[in-house]
Design a protein around this motif. Structure first.
Motif, PDB file in Angstrom:
ATOM      1  N   ASP A 160      56.397  61.685 -22.971  1.00 18.13           N
ATOM      2  CA  ASP A 160      55.967  60.581 -22.111  1.00 18.13           C
ATOM      3  C   ASP A 160      55.655  59.283 -22.869  1.00 18.13           C
ATOM      4  OD1 ASP A 160      55.579  59.774 -19.554  1.00 18.13           O
ATOM      5  OD2 ASP A 160      53.575  60.587 -19.306  1.00 18.13           O
ATOM      6  N   THR A 217      48.088  58.165 -25.145  1.00 20.97           N
ATOM      7  CA  THR A 217      47.351  59.391 -25.460  1.00 20.97           C
ATOM      8  C   THR A 217      47.399  59.683 -26.954  1.00 20.97           C
ATOM      9  OG1 THR A 217      47.816  60.335 -23.282  1.00 20.97           O
ATOM     10  CG2 THR A 217      47.231  61.888 -25.020  1.00 20.97           C
ATOM     11  N   ASP A 218      48.605  59.628 -27.526  1.00 13.69           N
ATOM     12  CA  ASP A 218      48.758  59.978 -28.943  1.00 13.69           C
ATOM     13  C   ASP A 218      48.065  58.994 -29.875  1.00 13.69           C
ATOM     14  OD1 ASP A 218      49.963  62.300 -28.302  1.00 13.69           O
ATOM     15  OD2 ASP A 218      51.909  61.864 -29.201  1.00 13.69           O
ATOM     16  N   ARG A 273      45.153  66.143 -27.087  1.00  7.19           N
ATOM     17  CA  ARG A 273      45.967  65.435 -26.094  1.00  7.19           C
ATOM     18  C   ARG A 273      45.387  65.611 -24.693  1.00  7.19           C
ATOM     19  NH1 ARG A 273      52.022  66.675 -28.469  1.00  7.19           N
ATOM     20  NH2 ARG A 273      52.333  64.636 -29.447  1.00  7.19           N
ATOM     21  N   GLU A 274      44.982  66.830 -24.391  1.00  7.00           N
ATOM     22  CA  GLU A 274      44.435  67.097 -23.050  1.00  7.00           C
ATOM     23  C   GLU A 274      43.174  66.283 -22.798  1.00  7.00           C
ATOM     24  OE1 GLU A 274      44.076  71.352 -22.984  1.00  7.00           O
ATOM     25  OE2 GLU A 274      46.248  71.639 -22.707  1.00  7.00           O
ATOM     26  N   CYS A 304      42.096  63.498 -24.454  1.00  3.77           N
ATOM     27  CA  CYS A 304      42.366  62.050 -24.506  1.00  3.77           C
ATOM     28  C   CYS A 304      43.093  61.586 -23.241  1.00  3.77           C
ATOM     29  CB  CYS A 304      43.191  61.692 -25.748  1.00  3.77           C
ATOM     30  SG  CYS A 304      42.262  61.848 -27.290  1.00  3.77           S
ATOM     31  N   ARG A 305      44.023  62.404 -22.780  1.00  4.63           N
ATOM     32  CA  ARG A 305      44.781  62.071 -21.573  1.00  4.63           C
ATOM     33  C   ARG A 305      43.838  62.001 -20.360  1.00  4.63           C
ATOM     34  NH1 ARG A 305      50.423  62.756 -20.824  1.00  4.63           N
ATOM     35  NH2 ARG A 305      51.036  62.848 -18.656  1.00  4.63           N
ATOM     36  N   LEU A 310      43.114  58.744 -18.002  1.00  6.46           N
ATOM     37  CA  LEU A 310      43.348  58.786 -16.549  1.00  6.46           C
ATOM     38  C   LEU A 310      42.073  58.405 -15.784  1.00  6.46           C
ATOM     39  CD1 LEU A 310      45.594  61.975 -16.323  1.00  6.46           C
ATOM     40  CD2 LEU A 310      46.295  59.639 -15.755  1.00  6.46           C
ATOM     41  N   LEU A 342      51.969  56.729 -20.841  1.00  2.00           N
ATOM     42  CA  LEU A 342      50.740  57.517 -20.963  1.00  2.00           C
ATOM     43  C   LEU A 342      50.749  58.397 -22.214  1.00  2.00           C
ATOM     44  CD1 LEU A 342      48.006  58.188 -19.700  1.00  2.00           C
ATOM     45  CD2 LEU A 342      49.131  59.959 -18.351  1.00  2.00           C
ATOM     46  N   GLY A 343      51.909  58.973 -22.524  1.00  2.00           N
ATOM     47  CA  GLY A 343      52.014  59.830 -23.709  1.00  2.00           C
ATOM     48  C   GLY A 343      51.750  59.059 -24.986  1.00  2.00           C
TER      49      GLY A 343
END
Length: 342
Positions: free
Chosen positions: A194, A205-206, A331-332, A334-335, A339, A201-202
Motif C-alpha cells: 500500500d 505507516t512504514d 505496522r498494525e 502504527c496503522r 487511521l 497509507l502503507g
C-alpha cells in the motif's frame, strides 16, 4: 603521486558515464571510486563464478537458504534480471499470464493516466544518457509503456510519482519491457504494502514504523527528532517512495534491491537504520529542523554508501535482530494510530 595528480589520473581512467548510463556528478571522487572498484571487481568476479555454477542447468531461480546467502553477497549484473524474476515471483506470474502485458497496452484510452505519466517522462533520470530523447533507442518510450500497462493493471494505484524511477531502474537491468512490468507488479502489488495507493497509507505507516524502531534501537536520535518536532516523513519519505533510487549510489541501490526482491520490505528498515546508526553522532549535532533535514541528506553520501559490499554486510549486522513479526506488530499499531488521526 600527489592527491591532485592521482585524482586527475583516475578521472582519465574512469568513464564519465557509469555502466548503467548515468553521468557521474561534478563532485564525483574518481580516485576513491577507482580504489574501491579495484577491490570490488575481485569480489564480483569470484561471485560471478559461484553464481554461474549455482544457476547451471536450472531454468528458474527458487528461494532457498543458499540463494539467500548468495544474494546477500551480491548478484552479478548478467544474472540479476533472472534472479529478481525468480525470487520475487514475477517469473511465475508472467508465465501464468501469457500475452497479458501486451493486452494491457491495447486497453481503453485513459487520458488522465496518460497525461500524468507523460508529465514525468522528462523528469525521469535527466542525468542518464539512455533516457534522453536523442538516445537510440530512447528508453522513455519503454518506460511510458511499462507505467501505462501498470496503470491499467492496477487501477487502484494508477500512476504515482516515484514509480517512474523504480520502473526506470527495472528497465535498465532487465532490458525487457514485459519483465519490468511484472517486477513492478511484484514490488507495488506484493512487496511494498500500500505504498502507492492514493492515500499512501502503507508508506505513511512504514515511516512511523521506522520512527518506532529508532526509538527502541537509537533513542538519542528519536529524542532529537521529538525535541525539534521533526516528522519522519520530512526526512525519509523519498527513501521509501523511491527505494533509495537517486539517493544512494546506483550499485548500492541494486545490491539493496537484490535482497528486497528476495527478503521483502524489512530490507528497507535495515538500510535506513544502518544509515542512521552509522551517522548517529553527526545527526545529533543538529540544532534545528533545517539542520536535521540537511544531515539526513548528507548521510546518504560518501564512501560508507559507495563501498556497497561493506555497506551490505553492515545492514545485516548493525541494526541487530529485526524479525518480520516485529515489523508486522509495529505496522498494525502504527496503522491503527494513523487511521484514528484520520
Amino acid at each position: 603521486m600527489e592527491p591532485a595528480e592521482r585524482a586527475l589520473a583516475a578521472r582519465d581512467r574512469v568513464s564519465r558515464i557509469d555502466p548503467y548510463g548515468f553521468e557521474r556528478p561534478e563532485d564525483f571522487d574518481y580516485a576513491a571510486y577507482e580504489e574501491f572498484f579495484s577491490t570490488y571487481l575481485v569480489i564480483l568476479t569470484r561471485r560471478a563464478i559461484k553464481w554461474s555454477k549455482l544457476l547451471k542447468g536450472s531454468s528458474s531461480v527458487q528461494k532457498s537458504m543458499t540463494v539467500k546467502r548468495y544474494i546477500r553477497k551480491g548478484v552479478p549484473l548478467e544474472h540479476r534480471a533472472r534472479v529478481w524474476m525468480g525470487v520475487s515471483g514475477a517469473q511465475a506470474q508472467m508465465e501464468r499470464n501469457p500475452g497479458y502485458y501486451h493486452r494491457l497496452l491495447q486497453g481503453e484510452t485513459n487520458n488522465s493516466l496518460e497525461e500524468a505519466i507523460r508529465t514525468d517522462m522528462n523528469r525521469t533520470f535527466p542525468d542518464n544518457v539512455k533516457f534522453r530523447k536523442s538516445a537510440d533507442p530512447c528508453l522513455q518510450k519503454t518506460l511510458y509503456n511499462v507505467l501505462l500497462a501498470y496503470g491499467h493493471h492496477n487501477q487502484d494505484v494508477g500512476y504515482c510519482q516515484g514509480m517512474n524511477f523504480i520502473a526506470g531502474y527495472l528497465i535498465l537491468i532487465t532490458k525487457n519491457e514485459e519483465e519490468s512490468f511484472w517486477l513492478l507488479d511484484a514490488l507495488v502489488g506484493r512487496i511494498l504494502p500500500d505504498y502507492y495507493s492514493p492515500e499512501m497509507l502503507g508508506l505513511k505507516t512504514d515511516q512511523e514504523v521506522l520512527g518506532e524502531l529508532v526509538r527502541t534501537k537509537l533513542p538519542a536520535v528519536a529524542a532529537l527528532m521529538d525535541a525539534h518536532g521533526v516528522l519522519w516523513t520530512l526526512v525519509v519519505s523519498r527513501w521509501f517512495i523511491c527505494l533509495f533510487v537517486d539517493i544512494l549510489p546506483v550499485e548500492t541501490v541494486l545490491r539493496i534491491w537484490d535482497c528486497l526482491f528476495n527478503e521483502g520490505s524489512k530490507i528497507i528498515f535495515r538500510v535506513a537504520l544502518t544509515l542512521i546508526k552509522q551517522h548517529q553522532a553527526f545527526i545529533l549535532e543538529a540544532t534545528n529542523v533545517a539542520d536535521v533535514c540537511e544531515k539526513f541528506k548528507e548521510i546518504t553520501k560518501g564512501s560508507f554508501v559507495t563501498e556497497c559490499h561493506t555497506f551490505m554486510q553492515k545492514i545485516f549486522s548493525e541494526p541487530g535482530s529485526l524479525s518480520m513479526t516485529t515489523i508486522t506488530r509495529l505496522r498494525e499499531s502504527c496503522r491503527a494510530k494513523l487511521l484514528m488521526q484520520g
